[in-house]
Write an enzyme that holds these catalytic residues in place. Structure first.
Site, short mmCIF file in Angstrom:
data_model
loop_
_atom_site.label_atom_id
_atom_site.label_comp_id
_atom_site.label_asym_id
_atom_site.label_seq_id
_atom_site.Cartn_x
_atom_site.Cartn_y
_atom_site.Cartn_z
N LYS A 70 10.48 0.75 -28.55
CA LYS A 70 9.02 0.66 -28.67
C LYS A 70 8.64 -0.51 -29.60
CE LYS A 70 5.03 3.30 -30.09
NZ LYS A 70 4.54 4.41 -30.88
N ASP A 125 -0.05 -8.83 -9.87
CA ASP A 125 0.40 -10.20 -9.58
C ASP A 125 1.39 -10.70 -10.64
OD1 ASP A 125 -0.92 -10.77 -7.17
OD2 ASP A 125 -2.82 -10.90 -8.26
N ASN A 144 -3.29 -0.95 -12.97
CA ASN A 144 -4.69 -1.05 -12.55
C ASN A 144 -5.19 0.33 -12.16
OD1 ASN A 144 -4.21 -0.62 -9.61
ND2 ASN A 144 -2.98 -2.47 -9.89
N PHE A 166 -5.21 -6.01 2.47
CA PHE A 166 -6.50 -5.68 1.86
C PHE A 166 -6.88 -6.83 0.94
CE2 PHE A 166 -8.12 -1.27 2.39
CZ PHE A 166 -7.21 -0.83 3.33
N LYS A 207 -1.71 -15.77 4.03
CA LYS A 207 -0.62 -14.78 4.04
C LYS A 207 -0.25 -14.36 5.47
CE LYS A 207 -2.05 -13.33 -0.56
NZ LYS A 207 -1.56 -12.51 -1.64
N LYS A 257 -7.23 -15.43 2.13
CA LYS A 257 -5.99 -14.62 2.04
C LYS A 257 -5.44 -14.32 3.43
CE LYS A 257 -7.00 -12.43 -2.37
NZ LYS A 257 -7.55 -11.32 -3.11
O1 PMT Z 1 -6.16 3.39 -4.34
P1 PMT Z 1 -7.66 3.54 -4.35
O2 PMT Z 1 -8.15 4.08 -5.68
O3 PMT Z 1 -8.16 4.35 -3.18
O4 PMT Z 1 -8.30 2.09 -4.22
C1 PMT Z 1 -8.18 1.36 -3.03
C2 PMT Z 1 -7.95 -0.12 -3.28
C3 PMT Z 1 -9.18 -0.76 -3.91
C4 PMT Z 1 -6.73 -0.37 -4.17
C5 PMT Z 1 -7.67 -0.76 -1.85
O5 PMT Z 1 -8.78 -0.53 -1.03
C6 PMT Z 1 -7.38 -2.27 -1.96
O6 PMT Z 1 -8.28 -3.09 -1.97
N1 PMT Z 1 -6.08 -2.63 -2.05
C7 PMT Z 1 -5.60 -4.00 -2.23
C8 PMT Z 1 -5.72 -4.39 -3.66
C9 PMT Z 1 -5.17 -5.76 -3.93
O7 PMT Z 1 -4.13 -5.87 -4.48
O8 PMT Z 1 -5.89 -6.75 -3.43
P2 PMT Z 1 -5.53 -8.32 -3.67
O9 PMT Z 1 -6.73 -9.01 -3.11
O10 PMT Z 1 -5.15 -8.58 -5.07
O11 PMT Z 1 -4.26 -8.56 -2.75
C10 PMT Z 1 -4.34 -8.98 -1.39
C11 PMT Z 1 -3.24 -8.34 -0.56
O12 PMT Z 1 -1.97 -8.81 -1.02
C12 PMT Z 1 -3.19 -6.84 -0.61
O13 PMT Z 1 -2.91 -6.36 0.68
C13 PMT Z 1 -2.04 -6.56 -1.58
O14 PMT Z 1 -1.39 -5.32 -1.26
C14 PMT Z 1 -1.13 -7.74 -1.33
N2 PMT Z 1 -0.32 -8.14 -2.49
C15 PMT Z 1 -0.91 -8.52 -3.66
C16 PMT Z 1 -0.14 -8.97 -4.71
C17 PMT Z 1 1.26 -9.00 -4.56
N3 PMT Z 1 2.05 -9.41 -5.56
N4 PMT Z 1 1.82 -8.62 -3.41
C18 PMT Z 1 1.06 -8.20 -2.38
O15 PMT Z 1 1.58 -7.84 -1.30
#
Ligand code: PMT
Length: 401
Positions: free
Chosen positions: A287, A277, A208, A321, A339, A335
């Site tokens: 390849k 995810d 991403n 986040f 979580k 969330k």
């Molecule tokens: O890195 P930058 O370019 O500065 O951008 C910042 C950002 C947009 C990446 C950051 O501000 C942000 O939003 N990060 C979280 C992105 C994310 O994965 O969001 P989510 O809504 O999909 O996940 C929710 C939370 O679960 C997050 O804290 C994530 O770290 C966590 N997660 C998600 C999936 C997973 N398999 N394991 C996790 O722990």
């Protein structure tokens, strides 16, 4: 932090004096007022004219110049300083300060100031290793003087070892830290940042747009506020924050393993990483060749790291986040609860200046008690500090025993 602060810079005679020019510029770029005192020997390496031009202020050299408007230089300079920085600092000046000698303008100002003094030694490696110098450094450290250790590398005298003036970013970080309230010094903060990469053959992966900027800003500011910080980062082009324990990972599974290995010590976990995810079910060892027609890649779920932390979080503060493109608050609330987070930082990717790659973000902070704080467009460093302020407030309300 440096905006509006007064930095008094002392230069002594060493070849590294040329780097001080860059230090002056960086202080000014960050909004500080800089006045420079040069010893006689410093003036052999840099001209006062150059330093005056860079600092945008007269350069101070003389202890006994005529008093103008009854302004006694060493007293007014000592009072001007919010911080005094000596860079480069020779063995000679360190020895004089440690012995209470004040025989030139710089040593007299250092003696008279109540501001914190940051000393950045630069000298030949044998001089630096000399027990007299080391004893002077440890005496001054005990008295509250701070040091930025010299770097390792080739010295002007052609030998290789410790003795090079620390690099400008490292000195700047020490200046910022010295001027920052150490309100997180009791915390050990684990931050995740950046994207993950999920490979499906040796040359291709799913990922991403995360640059790591948000997570790195959190790590840097937490360190500056006195926390011990571990930063677990997916692939990022950013420079590693100074003084932070850095662990590099690539995939979500690697990130999960690194987080779990460091969870025990952490008192706060901040999950700013954009974790994939899903990952390809199989990774081809060679390849994948182009063929006619579509290519289908089967994806399987990655571990949900933050949920795993939530299940065993104890008295840690867990901050996640939420990256959304619609129904920001509803999705973030869901969330936060699912979580078991204490706080979630919601950012809306559709807003200009928010989310991926920008130097700014627009966030809403939701807490476990139902509170919502919406912040305007801010620099990611300031956003990081606002999140850390909330963590600090939560800790004050719920201390660890
Ligand atoms: O890195 P930058 O370019 O500065 O951008 C910042 C950002 C947009 C990446 C950051 O501000 C942000 O939003 N990060 C979280 C992105 C994310 O994965 O969001 P989510 O809504 O999909 O996940 C929710 C939370 O679960 C997050 O804290 C994530 O770290 C966590 N997660 C998600 C999936 C997973 N398999 N394991 C996790 O722990």
């Amino acid at each position: 932090m440096l905006k509006g602060k007064n930095v008094l810079l002392g230069m002594t005679g060493g070849i590294a004096a040329y780097k001080t020019g860059e230090l002056i510029r960086e202080c000014i770029r960050r909004g500080a007022h800089v006045k420079v005192v040069m010893t006689e020997h410093a003036r052999e390496f840099m001209t006062p004219m150059t330093v005056q031009t860079l600092s945008q202020n007269p350069v101070f050299t003389d202890m006994f110049s005529l008093i103008k408007d009854f302004d006694i230089a060493h007293i007014s300079l000592a009072e001007f300083a919010d911080i005094a920085v000596i860079a480069p600092a020779t063995a000679n000046v360190i020895g004089k300060i440690a012995s209470g000698i004040a025989d030139n303008l710089l040593t007299t100002v250092v003696m008279a100031t109540k501001a914190p003094v940051l000393i950045c030694p630069a000298m030949n490696m044998n001089m630096y290793a000399n027990p007299i110098v080391q004893e002077n450094i440890s005496r001054l450290s005990t008295l509250g003087y701070r040091f930025v250790e010299p770097g390792y590398g080739e010295l002007a005298c052609k030998v290789t070892g410790p003795g090079r003036l620390a690099e400008v970013p490292e000195i700047m970080e020490a200046i910022e830290t010295t001027l920052t309230d150490q309100d997180l010094s009791e915390e050990r903060i684990l931050v995740t940042a950046g994207p993950t990469r999920e490979p499906f053959d040796p040359v291709r992966f799913i990922s991403n747009h995360s640059s790591g900027k948000m997570g790195y800003a959190l790590a840097k500011m937490a360190k500056r506020r006195g926390a011990q910080v571990t930063l677990i980062s997916g692939p990022s082009a950013l420079e590693r924050p100074v003084g932070v324990r850095f662990i590099s990972v690539s995939t979500a599974v690697e990130m999960r393993d690194a987080v779990m290995a460091h969870l025990e010590r952490a008192t706060v976990v901040i999950k700013a990483a954009a974790v994939a995810d899903y990952r390809p079910a199989a990774v081809s060892s060679s390849k994948i060749k182009k063929k006619e027609g579509p290519l289908t890649i089967e994806l399987v779920r990655n571990p949900d790291i933050v949920s795993e932390i939530g299940r065993q979080k104890g008295d840690r503060i867990l901050v996640g986040f939420a990256m959304e493109s619609e129904n920001l608050v509803e999705n973030a609330k869901a969330k936060l609860a699912a979580k078991k987070m204490d706080m979630i930082v919601a950012n809306d990717l559709t807003q200009e200046g928010a989310g991926f790659q920008t130097d700014t973000n627009i966030i809403q902070i939701l807490d476990r008690d139902g509170g919502i704080e919406a912040l305007p467009l801010m620099d990611k460093g300031d956003v990081a500090n606002r999140i850390l302020d909330r963590i600090r407030a939560m800790r004050v309300a719920h201390p660890r025993y």
